[in-house]
Design an enzyme around this catalytic site. Structure first.
Site, PDB file in Angstrom:
ATOM      1  N   ILE A 183      64.415 -18.869 -28.704  1.00  0.00           N
ATOM      2  CA  ILE A 183      63.610 -20.094 -28.616  1.00  0.00           C
ATOM      3  C   ILE A 183      63.310 -20.431 -27.160  1.00  0.00           C
ATOM      4  O   ILE A 183      62.169 -20.754 -26.801  1.00  0.00           O
ATOM      5  CB  ILE A 183      64.342 -21.267 -29.310  1.00  0.00           C
ATOM      6  CG1 ILE A 183      64.522 -20.978 -30.796  1.00  0.00           C
ATOM      7  CG2 ILE A 183      63.573 -22.575 -29.112  1.00  0.00           C
ATOM      8  CD1 ILE A 183      65.446 -21.951 -31.513  1.00  0.00           C
ATOM      9  N   HIS A 439      46.227   8.678 -31.661  1.00  0.00           N
ATOM     10  CA  HIS A 439      46.078   8.558 -30.208  1.00  0.00           C
ATOM     11  C   HIS A 439      44.711   7.967 -29.892  1.00  0.00           C
ATOM     12  O   HIS A 439      43.709   8.409 -30.444  1.00  0.00           O
ATOM     13  CB  HIS A 439      46.198   9.939 -29.553  1.00  0.00           C
ATOM     14  CG  HIS A 439      45.892   9.929 -28.083  1.00  0.00           C
ATOM     15  ND1 HIS A 439      46.801   9.481 -27.143  1.00  0.00           N
ATOM     16  CD2 HIS A 439      44.778  10.291 -27.404  1.00  0.00           C
ATOM     17  CE1 HIS A 439      46.258   9.593 -25.940  1.00  0.00           C
ATOM     18  NE2 HIS A 439      45.031  10.081 -26.071  1.00  0.00           N
TER      19      HIS A 439
END
Length: 462
Positions: A183, A439
């Site tokens: 957080i 790719h």
């Protein structure tokens, strides 16, 4: 139906957050008669005050960074600042759309939804709105709230929690973030992108302290480069108001001042005053204790989500809720392997992992039985295009399966899906190396790392 004392549901669920509503949806799908009781809004913390709104803020911050940095890509833009009203409109629109969809799901599955503050009144009932809702089984899923430290009062003014931060109507000029876990670093990252001067205070020796140490160090390096300051290894002592802000003092006497203090020291379970202990449910520091099938010590009561001492992640709540529903419906269930749960911290850069750390692997298997390999994203074409840096680290049992995948870099959270398959299916490096990755993609980096670990590196050095 809920007001009819003769009605007995198969399953009564107290709490409509991730764990509770997942159990309701799956239970109803399997033919159970389900009542779902929620005092606020279905979706709970994750949808309304957690996962979804924080990621919306982080994405707005990413857009701000891209606007500032666009010229390096040959695109001329003018960054004029952050319109917090506009940010909140965007964020709230995302939440509203998901909330509407979730309400529709609950209704379509014929779940009896009861809005009100419920309390466990017996091992098979919950009282809500002056009525008693009876069930053959009760599921406790009351979640968590932001917690603080002894002597540190969150006032919602200058000392705030994540709940307050999500609705802040301005960009603070400066902020101290107390806590360098998920957080804390996510808010630090978002606010830095908005233009806030940030200092993180973390009592442990690294940011993201539950991650592999290599990931923590990479995150710290990236934060330094972004100008996010942090102080590690010394604990908080006190906080006090100044003329125009807050001063934080650490145990070693160091002092830090800022406009706001965000307390991000974790979340605690919501269980006080809900009747759990009175009905004999075993507890520890507010958490409800459960076995591997989410059963409490009371045969008719189960518990899931942030209320129990497992990983505080929405997707863990989903899995636990589904497990309970399927168990009650008579299906064969398998306990959750919590090491196999993907974990993502959505700061810039992202930190993602599944499996165990190198240190944990050495502890379990012995140092001489563990192999670790790092693949630098500098060798990955798509990461280069995106101008992100970082690493993928693989942890392998020697001549055996990959037991940990640890990734740092922008969009690494999107790669953790394949990583969890590698871990949970106990894949060997050579098996993953056989798979052909598109790719240029960032997922290709996972393939390249396994190629290297299998002894046949392509775009990396031996």
């Amino acid at each position: 139906m809920a007001n009819d004392a003769s009605t007995v549901f198969d399953l009564v669920i107290l709490g409509g957050g991730s764990g509770g509503y997942a159990a309701a949806l799956r239970g109803a799908q399997l033919g159970l008669d389900v009542a779902l009781i929620e005092k606020d809004k279905v979706g709970g913390t994750c949808l309304h005050r957690g996962c979804i709104p924080t990621k919306a803020l982080l994405h707005a911050g990413e857009i701000a960074d891209q606007a500032r940095e666009s010229e390096q890509f040959g695109v001329k833009t003018a960054f004029e600042g952050i319109d917090m009203a506009g940010v909140h409109k965007y964020k709230d629109g995302v939440i509203a759309g998901l909330y509407k969809g979730l309400q529709g799901l609950v209704a379509s599955r014929k779940v009896t939804y009861i809005e009100g503050e419920g309390r466990l009144s017996s091992p098979t009932s919950v009282d809500v709105n002056g009525q008693r809702v009876q069930g053959r089984h009760v599921l406790l899923a009351t979640g968590s709230v932001p917690k603080s430290l002894p002597g540190l009062e969150i006032d919602g003014n200058r000392i705030i929690s994540s709940d307050h931060a999500l609705v802040l109507d301005r960009v603070p000029k400066s902020a101290i973030v107390l806590g360098g876990g998920v957080i804390g670093v996510e808010f630090a990252s978002a606010w830095k992108s908005f233009g806030t001067d940030i200092t993180i205070i973390e009592g442990l020796k690294h940011l993201a302290p539950l991650e592999d140490e290599n990931s923590s160090k990479l995150l710290e390096r990236a934060f330094r480069k972004r100008g996010i300051k942090f102080n590690l290894g010394t604990f908080f002592s006190k906080a006090e108001y100044t003329a125009d802000g807050v001063k934080v003092t650490l145990a070693d006497g160091k002092e830090f001042e800022a406009e706001l203090l965000l307390v991000a020291v974790g979340r605690g379970p919501v269980s006080a005053g809900l009747g759990y202990e009175e009905q004999g449910v075993a507890m520890d520091r507010g958490y409800v204790l459960v076995d591997e099938y989410m059963r409490t010590n009371v045969p008719t009561i189960s518990a899931v989500g942030d209320l129990v001492p497992t990983l505080q992640l929405a997707h863990v709540g989903f899995a636990e809720g589904i497990l309970v529903a399927e168990r009650l419906a008579g299906l064969k269930t398998v306990p959750i392997d919590y090491d196999g749960v993907p974990r993502v911290t959505y700061c810039h850069p992202e930190v993602a992992s599944v499996g165990i750390t190198e240190a944990k692997a050495k502890e379990i298997y012995g140092a001489d039985k563990v192999v670790a390999l790092k693949y630098n994203l500098a060798g990955n074409g798509k990461s280069k295009i995106l101008n992100t840096s970082g690493e993928i680290k693989l942890v392998q049992v020697k001549d055996g399966a990959v037991v940990g995948v640890h990734m740092v870099g922008d969009r690494m959270g999107e790669q953790v899906g394949e990583a969890q398959l590698i871990y949970n299916w106990e894949a060997l490096p050579a098996e993953v190396a056989q798979l052909i990755h598109a790719h240029p993609t960032q997922s290709e980096a996972l393939g390249e790392a396994h190629l290297a670990l299998a002894g046949k590196p392509l775009h990396s050095h031996d």
